[in-house]
Design a protein around this motif. Structure first.
Motif, PDB file in Angstrom:
ATOM      1  N   UNK A  20       0.833  -1.210   0.000  1.00  0.00           N
ATOM      2  CA  UNK A  20       0.000   0.000   0.000  1.00  0.00           C
ATOM      3  C   UNK A  20       0.867   1.260   0.000  1.00  0.00           C
ATOM      4  N   UNK A  21       2.031   1.212   0.634  1.00  0.00           N
ATOM      5  CA  UNK A  21       2.905   2.388   0.639  1.00  0.00           C
ATOM      6  C   UNK A  21       3.293   2.790  -0.779  1.00  0.00           C
ATOM      7  N   UNK A  22       3.411   1.819  -1.661  1.00  0.00           N
ATOM      8  CA  UNK A  22       3.779   2.106  -3.043  1.00  0.00           C
ATOM      9  C   UNK A  22       2.661   2.792  -3.820  1.00  0.00           C
ATOM     10  N   UNK A  23       1.440   2.809  -3.253  1.00  0.00           N
ATOM     11  CA  UNK A  23       0.290   3.404  -3.943  1.00  0.00           C
ATOM     12  C   UNK A  23      -0.324   4.554  -3.137  1.00  0.00           C
ATOM     13  N   UNK A  24       0.448   5.129  -2.230  1.00  0.00           N
ATOM     14  CA  UNK A  24      -0.029   6.241  -1.409  1.00  0.00           C
ATOM     15  C   UNK A  24       0.944   7.411  -1.518  1.00  0.00           C
ATOM     16  N   UNK A  25       1.042   8.032  -2.710  1.00  0.00           N
ATOM     17  CA  UNK A  25       2.070   9.054  -2.943  1.00  0.00           C
ATOM     18  C   UNK A  25       1.882  10.331  -2.135  1.00  0.00           C
ATOM     19  N   UNK A  26       0.644  10.738  -1.883  1.00  0.00           N
ATOM     20  CA  UNK A  26       0.427  11.966  -1.115  1.00  0.00           C
ATOM     21  C   UNK A  26       0.981  11.801   0.300  1.00  0.00           C
ATOM     22  N   UNK A  27       0.671  10.667   0.910  1.00  0.00           N
ATOM     23  CA  UNK A  27       1.159  10.418   2.270  1.00  0.00           C
ATOM     24  C   UNK A  27       2.682  10.257   2.274  1.00  0.00           C
ATOM     25  N   UNK A 353      -7.402  10.354   2.354  1.00  0.00           N
ATOM     26  CA  UNK A 353      -8.024  10.463   3.679  1.00  0.00           C
ATOM     27  C   UNK A 353      -6.987  10.588   4.776  1.00  0.00           C
ATOM     28  N   UNK A 354      -5.952   9.773   4.710  1.00  0.00           N
ATOM     29  CA  UNK A 354      -4.941   9.801   5.759  1.00  0.00           C
ATOM     30  C   UNK A 354      -4.002  10.994   5.611  1.00  0.00           C
ATOM     31  N   UNK A 355      -3.880  11.524   4.398  1.00  0.00           N
ATOM     32  CA  UNK A 355      -3.148  12.782   4.236  1.00  0.00           C
ATOM     33  C   UNK A 355      -3.882  13.899   4.983  1.00  0.00           C
ATOM     34  N   UNK A 356      -5.207  13.898   4.911  1.00  0.00           N
ATOM     35  CA  UNK A 356      -5.994  14.880   5.671  1.00  0.00           C
ATOM     36  C   UNK A 356      -5.749  14.699   7.166  1.00  0.00           C
ATOM     37  N   UNK A 357      -5.741  13.458   7.628  1.00  0.00           N
ATOM     38  CA  UNK A 357      -5.500  13.200   9.047  1.00  0.00           C
ATOM     39  C   UNK A 357      -4.151  13.768   9.482  1.00  0.00           C
ATOM     40  N   UNK A 358      -3.102  13.438   8.719  1.00  0.00           N
ATOM     41  CA  UNK A 358      -1.748  13.850   9.097  1.00  0.00           C
ATOM     42  C   UNK A 358      -1.615  15.366   9.141  1.00  0.00           C
ATOM     43  N   UNK A 386      -3.664  18.746  -0.732  1.00  0.00           N
ATOM     44  CA  UNK A 386      -3.757  17.299  -0.973  1.00  0.00           C
ATOM     45  C   UNK A 386      -4.237  17.020  -2.398  1.00  0.00           C
ATOM     46  N   UNK A 387      -5.243  17.766  -2.850  1.00  0.00           N
ATOM     47  CA  UNK A 387      -5.758  17.548  -4.200  1.00  0.00           C
ATOM     48  C   UNK A 387      -4.685  17.803  -5.255  1.00  0.00           C
ATOM     49  N   UNK A 388      -3.892  18.833  -5.066  1.00  0.00           N
ATOM     50  CA  UNK A 388      -2.851  19.162  -6.042  1.00  0.00           C
ATOM     51  C   UNK A 388      -1.731  18.121  -6.041  1.00  0.00           C
ATOM     52  N   UNK A 389      -1.363  17.640  -4.852  1.00  0.00           N
ATOM     53  CA  UNK A 389      -0.351  16.587  -4.770  1.00  0.00           C
ATOM     54  C   UNK A 389      -0.856  15.316  -5.455  1.00  0.00           C
ATOM     55  N   UNK A 390      -2.134  15.013  -5.235  1.00  0.00           N
ATOM     56  CA  UNK A 390      -2.701  13.801  -5.835  1.00  0.00           C
ATOM     57  C   UNK A 390      -2.751  13.913  -7.355  1.00  0.00           C
ATOM     58  N   UNK A 391      -3.161  15.065  -7.862  1.00  0.00           N
ATOM     59  CA  UNK A 391      -3.184  15.271  -9.316  1.00  0.00           C
ATOM     60  C   UNK A 391      -1.789  15.102  -9.904  1.00  0.00           C
ATOM     61  N   UNK A 392      -0.804  15.687  -9.254  1.00  0.00           N
ATOM     62  CA  UNK A 392       0.571  15.584  -9.751  1.00  0.00           C
ATOM     63  C   UNK A 392       1.042  14.136  -9.758  1.00  0.00           C
ATOM     64  N   UNK A 393       0.687  13.388  -8.715  1.00  0.00           N
ATOM     65  CA  UNK A 393       1.084  11.989  -8.641  1.00  0.00           C
ATOM     66  C   UNK A 393       0.439  11.159  -9.744  1.00  0.00           C
ATOM     67  N   UNK A 394      -0.741  11.597 -10.206  1.00  0.00           N
ATOM     68  CA  UNK A 394      -1.444  10.899 -11.287  1.00  0.00           C
ATOM     69  C   UNK A 394      -1.025  11.398 -12.669  1.00  0.00           C
TER      70      UNK A 394
END
Length: 414
Positions: A20-27, A353-358, A386-394
């Protein structure tokens, strides 16, 4: 000292966590910054979320931020023993054993809170309930905390209204980066992953009854429709019912839907959604499950009382034989089917979700002076980041407003 079932299970858990760590780029990006800046240095964080691989990753990220982390579950059936062993093996204090009874489960929560946390991450309100009651003595260092679920936030607001909220709390579930994606797309996919894996039945052609058309219900109904089901929605909110109608779902009361449904999924956050009078009308071999937080949406106790026999049908499926010979099938004891009967939300969803938590925990630390004991919304800048980091990761890009456009939108002239 950790309390887990079997430390020899750790290798399997480590494998799950690394996946899962390999698929959680924002975190992962947040973890890199936390490792440098140590925003939680000298602080203790208690985390009560479904104890599986994505949650373990959150715990490890918070530890990299300098925190002493104490990790436990929020549902005894969603705890994965190999993951609990792995995160304990990584040096994070962990308290979780799959399948314990409710007394044992609460004892694990109490053990977690004995660390006297400065910050908490809650999922459904169990930690805040204890800190506001029998474990109040362990809350003497509280700065604040975060709540993950719709149901938990309802309970926070109720405590705030009565003046008994133990500390400031962030409504993480209400963040756009959480409920738009976690509740709709995460619940939608993970619920059906669990149902199909548990039952090995086809969805296409069946009548699926979705109770509740909030964000979770929207996702469940959308995925059922996409797989060819005939979808019925039950609601108490007239506007949500109209919304479901405009999406071409049939809307009716549960009294009507009980007669025609093949698969029932509750997602309301309320209790007594499917009760005795509904069981009396259901088809033979109807399947019942729950994707709301607590196991009170389907009244399994009433079903058990009216049955002449109960028996296991498959793993995580219990059959209830009624006096007229019909059998109703309950998945995962009526608990959260996507976690008690599956692996929970996809890693990419929990990344947000967990990026929001952190980041919300970091916000609480930075703004702790002057915070009141009330529920706070997640600041827009956290959502946007978080949204911008996620877009960049995609690998996606979006447009930006020019200064002229910003002035136009802010002004009154056409």
């Amino acid at each position: 000292m950790s309390i887990v079932k079997d430390m020899s299970l750790a290798p399997s858990g480590h494998q799950k966590i690394q996946w899962v760590r390999d698929f959680m780029p924002a975190l992962s990006g947040i973890e890199e910054r936390f490792r440098r800046e140590k925003p939680f240095a000298g602080l203790t964080i208690a985390v009560s979320v479904h104890l599986e691989a994505k949650t373990a990753n959150l715990g490890l990220v918070l530890r990299e931020g300098g925190a002493e982390v104490h990790l436990t579950g929020c549902n005894p059936l969603s705890t994965q023993d190999d993951v609990a062993a792995a995160v304990a093996d990584s040096g994070v204090a962990t308290y979780g054993v799959h399948g314990v009874n409710m007394e044992e489960y609460e004892n694990l929560l109490v053990e977690t809170l004995k660390c006297r946390p400065h910050l908490i991450v809650d999922d459904g309100g169990d930690l805040i309930n204890l800190l506001g009651g029998k474990c109040a003595q362990y809350g003497d260092r509280l700065i604040g905390g975060c709540e993950e679920t719709t149901t938990g936030i309802h309970r926070l607001h109720a405590r705030e209204r009565e003046g008994i909220l133990p500390c400031p709390m962030m409504a993480v579930n209400d963040a756009k980066a959480k409920h738009y994606y976690d509740n709709k797309y995460g619940t939608g996919q993970s619920t059906w992953d669990a149902i199909m894996h548990t039952t090995n039945l086809i969805v296409a052609g069946k009548t699926v009854v979705v109770a509740g058309y909030g964000w979770c219900g929207k996702g469940i109904a959308m995925r059922a429709k996409g797989m060819g089901a005939n979808v019925v929605v039950t609601e108490v909110d007239p506007f949500k019912a109209l919304d479901a109608t405009m999406e071409n779902f049939r809307v009716m009361s549960m009294d009507e839907a009980a007669k025609i449904g093949d698969i029932f999924v509750t997602a309301t956050g309320c209790k007594d959604v499917i009760v005795e009078r509904h069981f009396k009308m259901m088809k033979n071999n109807a399947v019942l499950c729950n994707s709301g937080h607590f196991d009170c949406e389907v009244d399994v106790a009433a079903l058990r009382a009216m049955s002449i026999e109960t028996f296991p049908r498959r793993q995580n499926i219990e059959g209830f034989k009624l006096p007229d010979g019909r059998v109703l099938n309950v998945l995962a004891e009526g608990r959260l089917v996507n976690l008690a009967g599956g692996n929970g939300h996809p890693a990419e969803i929990m990344d947000m979700s967990f990026a929001v938590q952190a980041l919300s925990l970091e916000w609480l630390v930075k703004h702790q002076e002057g915070l009141e004991k009330k529920v706070y919304i997640v600041p827009d800048e956290i959502d946007d980041q978080i949204a911008r980091v996620k877009l960049a990761a995609m690998g996606l890009s979006i447009d930006e407003l020019t200064e002229d456009q910003k002035a136009y939108l802010a002004g009154w002239e056409a």
